[in-house]
Design a protein around this motif. Structure first.
Motif, PDB file in Angstrom:
ATOM      1  N   GLY A 120       0.846  -1.190   0.000  1.00 57.74           N
ATOM      2  CA  GLY A 120       0.000   0.000   0.000  1.00 57.74           C
ATOM      3  C   GLY A 120       0.875   1.231   0.000  1.00 57.74           C
ATOM      4  N   ARG A 121       0.333   2.334   0.448  1.00 58.47           N
ATOM      5  CA  ARG A 121       1.106   3.583   0.447  1.00 58.47           C
ATOM      6  C   ARG A 121       2.138   3.625   1.565  1.00 58.47           C
ATOM      7  NH1 ARG A 121      -3.447   8.311  -0.792  1.00 58.47           N
ATOM      8  NH2 ARG A 121      -4.064   7.518  -2.859  1.00 58.47           N
ATOM      9  N   PHE A 122       1.795   3.034   2.706  1.00 58.48           N
ATOM     10  CA  PHE A 122       2.694   3.114   3.852  1.00 58.48           C
ATOM     11  C   PHE A 122       3.986   2.342   3.577  1.00 58.48           C
ATOM     12  CE2 PHE A 122       3.900   1.577   8.237  1.00 58.48           C
ATOM     13  CZ  PHE A 122       4.384   2.816   8.661  1.00 58.48           C
ATOM     14  N   GLY A 123       5.102   3.012   3.660  1.00 58.03           N
ATOM     15  CA  GLY A 123       6.401   2.384   3.456  1.00 58.03           C
ATOM     16  C   GLY A 123       6.811   2.203   2.018  1.00 58.03           C
ATOM     17  N   ALA A 124       6.006   2.741   1.091  1.00 55.90           N
ATOM     18  CA  ALA A 124       6.314   2.582  -0.345  1.00 55.90           C
ATOM     19  C   ALA A 124       7.163   3.750  -0.826  1.00 55.90           C
ATOM     20  CB  ALA A 124       5.026   2.475  -1.157  1.00 55.90           C
ATOM     21  N   ASN A 125       8.377   3.803  -0.332  1.00 52.50           N
ATOM     22  CA  ASN A 125       9.300   4.880  -0.693  1.00 52.50           C
ATOM     23  C   ASN A 125      10.623   4.288  -1.147  1.00 52.50           C
ATOM     24  OD1 ASN A 125       7.641   7.215   0.293  1.00 52.50           O
ATOM     25  ND2 ASN A 125       7.900   6.141   2.241  1.00 52.50           N
ATOM     26  N   GLY A 126      11.305   4.992  -2.041  1.00 54.56           N
ATOM     27  CA  GLY A 126      12.627   4.582  -2.472  1.00 54.56           C
ATOM     28  C   GLY A 126      12.659   3.156  -2.984  1.00 54.56           C
ATOM     29  N   ASN A 127      13.832   2.547  -2.865  1.00 56.22           N
ATOM     30  CA  ASN A 127      14.021   1.171  -3.307  1.00 56.22           C
ATOM     31  C   ASN A 127      14.772   0.378  -2.242  1.00 56.22           C
ATOM     32  OD1 ASN A 127      12.839   1.115  -5.936  1.00 56.22           O
ATOM     33  ND2 ASN A 127      14.532   2.372  -6.667  1.00 56.22           N
ATOM     34  N   THR A 128      14.231  -0.773  -1.925  1.00 59.27           N
ATOM     35  CA  THR A 128      14.852  -1.712  -0.993  1.00 59.27           C
ATOM     36  C   THR A 128      14.831  -3.087  -1.644  1.00 59.27           C
ATOM     37  OG1 THR A 128      13.997  -0.469   0.894  1.00 59.27           O
ATOM     38  CG2 THR A 128      14.750  -2.723   1.306  1.00 59.27           C
ATOM     39  N   ALA A 129      15.940  -3.793  -1.586  1.00 56.29           N
ATOM     40  CA  ALA A 129      16.000  -5.156  -2.130  1.00 56.29           C
ATOM     41  C   ALA A 129      15.939  -6.152  -0.983  1.00 56.29           C
ATOM     42  CB  ALA A 129      17.263  -5.359  -2.944  1.00 56.29           C
ATOM     43  N   ILE A 130      14.956  -7.043  -1.042  1.00 52.99           N
ATOM     44  CA  ILE A 130      14.834  -8.118  -0.065  1.00 52.99           C
ATOM     45  C   ILE A 130      15.477  -9.355  -0.676  1.00 52.99           C
ATOM     46  CG2 ILE A 130      13.267  -9.434   1.406  1.00 52.99           C
ATOM     47  CD1 ILE A 130      13.142  -6.368   1.828  1.00 52.99           C
ATOM     48  N   GLY A 131      16.585  -9.805  -0.118  1.00 55.12           N
ATOM     49  CA  GLY A 131      17.288 -10.954  -0.662  1.00 55.12           C
ATOM     50  C   GLY A 131      16.712 -12.275  -0.185  1.00 55.12           C
ATOM     51  N   HIS A 132      16.645 -12.452   1.113  1.00 54.63           N
ATOM     52  CA  HIS A 132      16.142 -13.689   1.714  1.00 54.63           C
ATOM     53  C   HIS A 132      15.063 -13.344   2.739  1.00 54.63           C
ATOM     54  CE1 HIS A 132      19.418 -16.515   0.404  1.00 54.63           C
ATOM     55  NE2 HIS A 132      20.075 -15.362   0.284  1.00 54.63           N
ATOM     56  N   LEU A 133      14.088 -14.213   2.865  1.00 51.11           N
ATOM     57  CA  LEU A 133      13.125 -14.185   3.964  1.00 51.11           C
ATOM     58  C   LEU A 133      12.979 -15.608   4.468  1.00 51.11           C
ATOM     59  CD1 LEU A 133      10.893 -12.955   5.777  1.00 51.11           C
ATOM     60  CD2 LEU A 133       9.286 -13.493   3.931  1.00 51.11           C
ATOM     61  N   ARG A 134      13.183 -15.781   5.786  1.00 54.59           N
ATOM     62  CA  ARG A 134      13.011 -17.086   6.409  1.00 54.59           C
ATOM     63  C   ARG A 134      12.180 -16.929   7.672  1.00 54.59           C
ATOM     64  NH1 ARG A 134      19.240 -19.411   6.357  1.00 54.59           N
ATOM     65  NH2 ARG A 134      19.394 -19.888   4.123  1.00 54.59           N
ATOM     66  N   LEU A 135      11.268 -17.865   7.892  1.00 52.59           N
ATOM     67  CA  LEU A 135      10.445 -17.892   9.094  1.00 52.59           C
ATOM     68  C   LEU A 135      10.659 -19.217   9.812  1.00 52.59           C
ATOM     69  CD1 LEU A 135       7.107 -16.464   7.613  1.00 52.59           C
ATOM     70  CD2 LEU A 135       8.902 -15.211   8.791  1.00 52.59           C
ATOM     71  N   TYR A 136      10.706 -19.165  11.156  1.00 54.32           N
ATOM     72  CA  TYR A 136      10.945 -20.345  11.978  1.00 54.32           C
ATOM     73  C   TYR A 136       9.824 -20.488  13.001  1.00 54.32           C
ATOM     74  CZ  TYR A 136      15.682 -19.814  10.086  1.00 54.32           C
ATOM     75  OH  TYR A 136      16.761 -19.681   9.259  1.00 54.32           O
ATOM     76  N   ASN A 137       9.580 -21.733  13.448  1.00 50.34           N
ATOM     77  CA  ASN A 137       8.481 -21.971  14.384  1.00 50.34           C
ATOM     78  C   ASN A 137       8.884 -21.851  15.838  1.00 50.34           C
ATOM     79  OD1 ASN A 137       9.924 -24.304  14.863  1.00 50.34           O
ATOM     80  ND2 ASN A 137       8.439 -25.682  13.893  1.00 50.34           N
TER      81      ASN A 137
END
Length: 922
Positions: free
Chosen positions: A212-229
Motif C-alpha cells: 500500500g502507500r505506507f512504506g512505499a518509498n525509495g528502493n529496498t531489495a529483499i534478498g532472503h526471507l526465512r520464518l521459523y516456528n
C-alpha cells in the motif's frame, strides 16, 4: 556492541567452548517453516520451501514485480520493494509461526540510509488481532513495531545503525517466544530486547515489501526471507547471519565449522609467467610482423599513415581509406601541428615513435594487431579553455557506431552490458549532431567492412565531469562524420597542473583473418549428456565438474581429476577443442562452509573500488586487472593443462572493464575537486590476454588458441584481438531492461521477444564478423522466460534475425532442436568448404522478394546457394522470391521437399517472424 565483546559475553561461561559445540545447521533448518531466496530467480516469487502454500500474490496487482539486478556485477540482489513496486502477499497458514517464532531477512538499502526521513517497509502482517511492521522508520531507524490489538499493548524495538549506507546489505532478525520475550538483531548482533505477549489468534497473511502507500518509498531489495516456528537463540542467529552474509564471518561472526580448502601453491612464490608475450619481438599467430615504410606502419590488411601534421593522418583497411583528413587535437580553438614521426625503437611486434608540436609531445606505441597507444603530454603556454580530439571519418566509414559505456558505481542501468550503457546503432544521414553520449571507454565508427575504434582508460584531466555530450558525432554536409571527444570545455580550475598527460588510443578493424573452417564449429558444454552431433567440436569445460567451489580458477585443488583427464583425452582424440571456463573478474571467497584460504590475504590488494557486496547468491570478490590477480589467473590457466590435460583455448567470462578507484590495486586518480575517480584497466587486461594465449599455445605445440571471449555488447578490440570467438547475445537478457517500452514486447506478444529487442542495425553493426575479425557465436538468453524459452517460436524468431550475420550458435536457454536442425543442414551442405562465401541481405542483389520486411542472405558454393529467407513482419506473408536466371531447382532444406519453379520464381508462405532455408542449384 563490538563484535569481540559480544562473542566474549556470549561464551564467557564456556571457556572450553569450541566450534564443535556450536548450534547445528540441521537443528536450525528443522525449525524453518518458510523460506524464499529472491536472488535465485527473476521469474517467480514462489517460496522454495513452505509448510503451507508457497505461492505469492502481487499487490497492488497493477504494479510490476521487479528485482534488483545489477548489470555491472551481473547479480540479482533480490526483490525490489518500494515506490511503484508491487509487494508480495503470502498465506500465513502453515508458513507463519503460531506461538513463538523468528523472522530473518537480508536487506539492501538501494537509495536510502539509516537516518533518511522516509519510511521503508520490509515485511508486515495482516491479522485482526496483531500488527507487525519490520521496517525502516522515518525518524527512528531500523526496527520492529508489534501491537497486540486485543490488549492494546505495543512494542517498538529499533536502532540507528550508522553502517547502513546506500547499497549496503544487512541481516535483520526478530525473535519472540510464547512468554512475551522479543529480541531484535542486526547483522547477527542483539541490539534491543522487549516484552510483549502475542495474541493467540492466527495471522492470516504476511506481506513482503509494501502493498500500500505506507512504506512505499525509495528502493529496498529483499534478498532472503526465512520464518521459523521457534525463537532462535543468540548463537543460532550468529550462524544464520554468517550463512546468508559470509562477510559477517570475516568480521568475527564465525560459529559453524568451516572446511578450509588447500592453499594454492602459487602464493608461495607468486610467479609471473607468460611474460615472453610482452616482448617487443613477439608476434603470435595469425598476426604478422609490423612493416615500416617511411611514415607508414602496416600490419595485416591495414596501413597507418603518420606523415602529416596530425596525430594520425590516414588509416587504410583493405584499400579503403577511413579518414577524411588527419585526426588531431583542437586546443583553445586551434589545431595542434605535429611534425613527422621519429622512430624511437623498432621491433617485429612493437614500434615506439614520437611526434612533437608546440607545447605538446606525443609518445606512441604501435603493436602487431594494429593497436596504437598514445600518451599526449601538454604544457600549454596559456590556460586551457577547450581541448577536443577530432576524428574525421569518411562517409563510407561512418555508417555504424558501436559504443561501450563505463560506470563508476555498483548498480544502475549504465553498466557495459545494458542497452543504455553499450549499444550499436546505424547513424543518421542527416547533417548536424546525430549522436552524443557521456563518457565511455570505447567508441567505434565504421561499416560492415571495416572501422576505427577510439579507446581510453579514464577521464583524468577532462573538465568538467558528468557531461552527457562528452562524445559527439557530427554529420557534415558532404556525408562525412566527425567523432568529437570533448575533453575540456571550460577553463580548467586554478589547481590544475601546468603539465599533464592524456592517454588514449586507436585500433582499426578487422584485426585478423578468421581461421579456416570456422563455420563448421559448434559449441556445447563438456557434460556427458551431449553426444554425437550435439556434442560441440568446441567444448566449454564448465568448472562445476572440476572446481570445488564456483568460479575457483585453481586446478590443483580441483575435483574429479582422473575422470576429467580421461574425458579431455577422449574429446581431443575425437578432434574436439578443449576450452575450460574462467571468470576474468571474480575470485570466490567461500561457498557454504567451504572457504578459499587465499582470498582474505589479498582482498585489499586485489580489490577494485567499488567492490561488490559480499552477499546475494555468491560470496565472490572482484579482482582488478592491474593487480597480481593477472599473474595468478595466467598461472591457473597454464596449470590446468598440467593437472587435467592440454587445452586448446580458454573461455573467459565477464570481459568488462570495472571501475577502480583503489590505488592499492593499481586503480584510480584524484580529480581537481579532491575526489577519487576510477580508471579502467584496458592495458592491463590486454597484457593479461596476451600472456594467457602465450602459455596455452606453448603447452599445445605452438598452435594458435581457439579462445572464447564472452564479450556481449562490448567489442573492445585492443583487448579482444587475441580471441578467436566472440560470444555474444546475453546482453539481450530482459533482466537488464525490464521496463524498457521499446525492447520488451507487450504481454500478448511475448513469444516474439527478439523481434523487439534485436534490431537489425545491431545485427549488421555488432554481430557480423567481417568488420571485427572474430568468429561471432550467438548465445540465446531467455533464461528468465522459462515458460516460453524452449518453445520453437521464440527461437525461430531469433534465428530469423541473427542468421543474417553469419554466426555460429551456442544453444542455451532456447529450443535446442531448432538450432541442431540448422547445424545439420549446414553440415550436409558442406558449410565449411573453402569455396563458401556469404552474402548478407544488405549486399544481396540477385535473390529478391516481392514484399516488405523480407531479408534474404545466402551462402554461395561454386554457384550453388544456401539461402536464408526471413519474414521480419509481425504478420504472415505469402511472397514471391525471384531467383538467379541460372537456378534449375530449389529444395526446402528443412523439409527436403522440392519447391516448384515458375520461371525463376518460387512462391513461399511465410509465418510472422520466421524463416525458410532453401538450397538453390544451378
Amino acid at each position: 556492541m563490538k563484535l569481540r565483546h559480544l562473542l566474549t559475553t556470549l561464551f564467557l561461561a564456556e571457556s572450553t567452548w569450541s566450534i564443535y559445540a556450536a548450534p547445528k545447521i540441521e537443528e536450525i533448518t528443522a525449525a524453518r517453516i518458510f523460506a524464499i531466496n529472491y536472488t535465485q530467480s527473476q521469474e517467480t516469487v514462489k517460496a522454495q520451501f513452505a509448510k503451507g502454500n508457497p505461492g505469492g500474490t502481487l499487490i497492488p496487482s497493477n504494479f510490476p514485480v521487479r528485482f534488483d539486478f545489477d548489470p555491472l556485477s551481473t547479480t540479482n540482489y533480490g526483490l525490489l520493494a518500494g515506490k511503484d513496486r508491487a509487494g508480495v502477499r503470502y498465506n500465513a497458514t502453515g508458513n507463519f509461526p503460531v506461538s513463538g517464532g523468528t523472522v530473518e531477512m537480508t536487506i539492501k538499502n538501494c537509495n536510502w540510509e539509516y537516518n533518511s526521513k522516509t519510511t521503508h517497509m520490509f515485511m508486515s502482517t495482516i491479522a485482526r488481532d496483531l500488527t507487525m511492521y519490520i521496517y525502516k522508520h522515518s525518524n527512528d531507524g531500523i526496527g520492529v513495531y508489534v501491537r497486540n490489538n486485543l490488549t492494546k499493548k505495543s512494542l517498538f524495538l529499533r536502532t540507528m545503525p550508522k553502517d547502513w549506507k546506500i547499497n549496503s546489505i544487512h541481516h535483520l532478525a526478530y525473535t519472540w517466544d510464547g512468554t512475551g520475550n522479543s529480541v531484535l538483531y542486526l547483522d547477527g548482533l542483539m541490539v534491543q530486547k522487549g516484552f510483549i505477549v502475542f495474541p493467540e489468534s492466527p495471522v492470516k497473511y504476511f506481506d513482503v515489501g509494501s502493498t500500500g502507500r505506507f512504506g512505499a518509498n525509495g528502493n529496498t531489495a529483499i534478498g532472503h526471507l526465512r520464518l521459523y516456528n521457534r525463537a532462535l537463540t543468540d548463537k543460532e542467529i550468529i550462524v544464520t547471519a554468517g550463512e546468508l552474509i559470509p562477510e559477517l564471518r570475516k568480521k568475527g561472526l564465525q560459529v559453524i565449522k568451516e572446511t578450509i580448502m588447500t592453499p594454492s601453491p602459487w602464493f608461495k612464490n607468486k610467479v609471473a609467467i607468460g611474460m615472453e608475450a610482452l616482448d617487443d619481438n613477439y608476434v603470435p599467430q595469425p598476426f604478422q610482423p609490423i612493416s615500416v615504410d617511411g611514415q607508414k606502419l602496416s600490419v595485416w590488411a591495414r596501413d597507418y599513415d603518420f606523415s602529416g601534421n596530425g596525430i594520425l593522418d590516414q588509416v587504410t583497411v583493405k584499400n579503403e581509406k577511413l579518414l577524411k583528413k588527419s585526426i588531431n587535437l583542437i586546443l583553445n580553438g586551434k589545431e595542434l601541428e605535429f611534425n613527422s614521426y621519429q622512430i624511437v625503437k623498432q621491433k617485429k611486434g612493437r614500434v615506439r615513435f614520437s611526434k612533437k608540436a608546440a607545447n605538446a609531445f606525443l609518445d606512441c606505441t604501435f603493436e602487431y594487431d594494429g593497436m596504437v597507444h598514445m600518451c599526449l603530454t601538454l604544457k600549454p603556454a596559456q590556460k586551457i579553455k577547450e581541448l577536443t580530439l577530432k576524428i574525421p571519418m569518411t562517409h563510407e566509414a561512418s555508417e555504424l557506431l558501436h559504443f561501450v559505456g563505463a560506470t563508476d558505481r555498483i548498480g544502475g542501468d549504465y553498466g557495459p552490458s545494458s542497452p543504455k550503457g553499450s549499444n550499436t546503432i546505424e547513424l543518421s544521414q542527416k547533417a548536424g549532431t546525430i549522436w552524443k553520449k557521456r563518457f565511455g571507454t570505447h567508441t567505434w565508427l565504421g561499416s560492415t567492412r571495416s572501422g576505427l575504434q577510439f579507446f581510453t582508460g579514464s577521464e583524468q584531466y577532462y573538465y568538467p565531469r558528468k557531461r552527457t555530450d562528452l562524445l559527439e558525432v557530427v554529420r557534415n554536409q558532404d556525408g562525412s562524420c566527425d567523432l568529437l571527444v570533448k575533453m575540456i570545455v571550460k577553463p580548467l580550475p586554478e589547481n590544475a597542473p601546468g603539465e599533464f598527460t592524456l592517454e588514449f588510443g586507436f585500433i582499426a578493424t578487422p584485426v585478423k583473418p578468421l581461421p579456416p573452417g570456422w563455420r563448421v564449429m559448434t559449441m556445447s558444454a563438456q557434460y556427458d549428456s551431449f553426444k554425437g552431433n550435439t556434442r560441440g567440436n568446441i567444448l566449454v569445460y564448465w568448472p562445476d565438474e572440476w572446481a570445488q567451489i564456483s568460479l575457483d580458477p585453481e586446478p590443483h585443488r580441483g575435483l574429479n581429476k582422473a575422470r576429467t583427464r580421461e574425458k579431455v583425452k577422449k574429446d581431443r582424440l575425437a578432434g574436439r577443442k578443449i576450452v575450460p571456463y574462467w571468470d576474468r573478474r571474480h575470485l570466490p571467497i567461500s561457498q557454504k562452509n567451504k572457504v578459499n584460504p587465499d582470498a582474505e590475504s589479498i582482498y585489499l590488494d586485489w580489490s577494485p573500488d567499488p567492490q561488490r557486496p559480499r552477499a546475494g547468491r555468491f560470496d565472490w570478490m572482484r579482482c582488478a586487472g592491474t593487480s597480481q590477480w593477472a599473474d595468478y589467473l595466467v598461472w591457473c590457466i597454464d596449470q590446468w593443462g598440467e593437472v587435467f590435460g592440454t587445452i586448446d583455448g580458454a573461455y573467459i567470462d565477464e570481459l568488462i572493464l570495472d571501475p577502480n578507484k583503489n590505488s592499492r590495486s593499481g586503480g584510480g586518480y584524484t580529480d581537481y575537486d579532491g575526489e577519487r575517480r576510477p580508471t579502467y584497466s584496458w592495458l592491463a587486461d590486454r597484457n593479461l590476454y596476451k600472456r594467457m594465449h602465450y602459455v596455452i599455445s606453448k603447452r599445445n605445440g605452438g598452435l594458435y588458441p581457439w579462445s572464447i571471449a564472452h564479450c556481449s555488447a562490448t567489442n573492445m578490440m585492443e583487448i579482444l584481438s587475441p580471441f578467436t570467438v566472440f560470444l555474444t547475445g546475453e546482453h539481450l537478457y530482459s533482466g537488464y531492461f525490464p521496463d524498457d517500452p521499446v525492447l520488451i514486447p507487450p504481454k500478448h506478444d511475448r513469444m516474439y521477444y527478439y523481434s523487439y529487442c534485436l534490431p537489425m542495425e545491431r545485427v549488421k553493426g555488432e554481430f557480423y564478423h567481417r568488420q571485427w575479425g572474430a568468429v561471432i557465436a550467438w548465445l540465446p538468453c531467455m533464461k528468465n522466460q522459462r515458460d516460453i524459452m524452449e518453445l520453437p517460436i521464440p527461437t525461430r524468431d531469433l534465428m530469423s534475425r541473427i542468421m543474417h550475420a553469419d554466426v555460429i550458435f551456442w544453444p542455451l536457454w532456447c529450443n535446442k532442436e531448432e538450432i541442431y536442425k540448422m547445424d545439420e543442414i549446414r553440415r550436409k551442405w558442406d558449410i565449411g568448404n573453402k569455396a563458401v562465401e556469404f552474402v548478407p541481405y544488405w549486399e544481396n542483389k540477385i535473390i529478391t522478394a516481392s514484399a516488405e520486411n523480407i531479408c534474404i542472405s545466402y551462402y554461395d558454393k561454386n554457384g550453388e546457394k544456401l539461402a536464408i529467407v526471413s519474414n521480419l513482419a509481425r504478420i504472415p506473408q505469402k511472397i514471391s522470391v525471384k531467383l538467379p536466371a541460372e537456378a534449375k531447382s530449389v529444395i526446402n532444406a528443412e523439409t527436403e521437399q522440392t519447391i516448384p519453379l515458375n520461371g525463376n520464381t518460387i512462391s513461399v508462405d511465410m509465418k510472422r517472424n520466421d524463416f525458410s532455408v532453401f538450397i538453390i542449384k544451378k
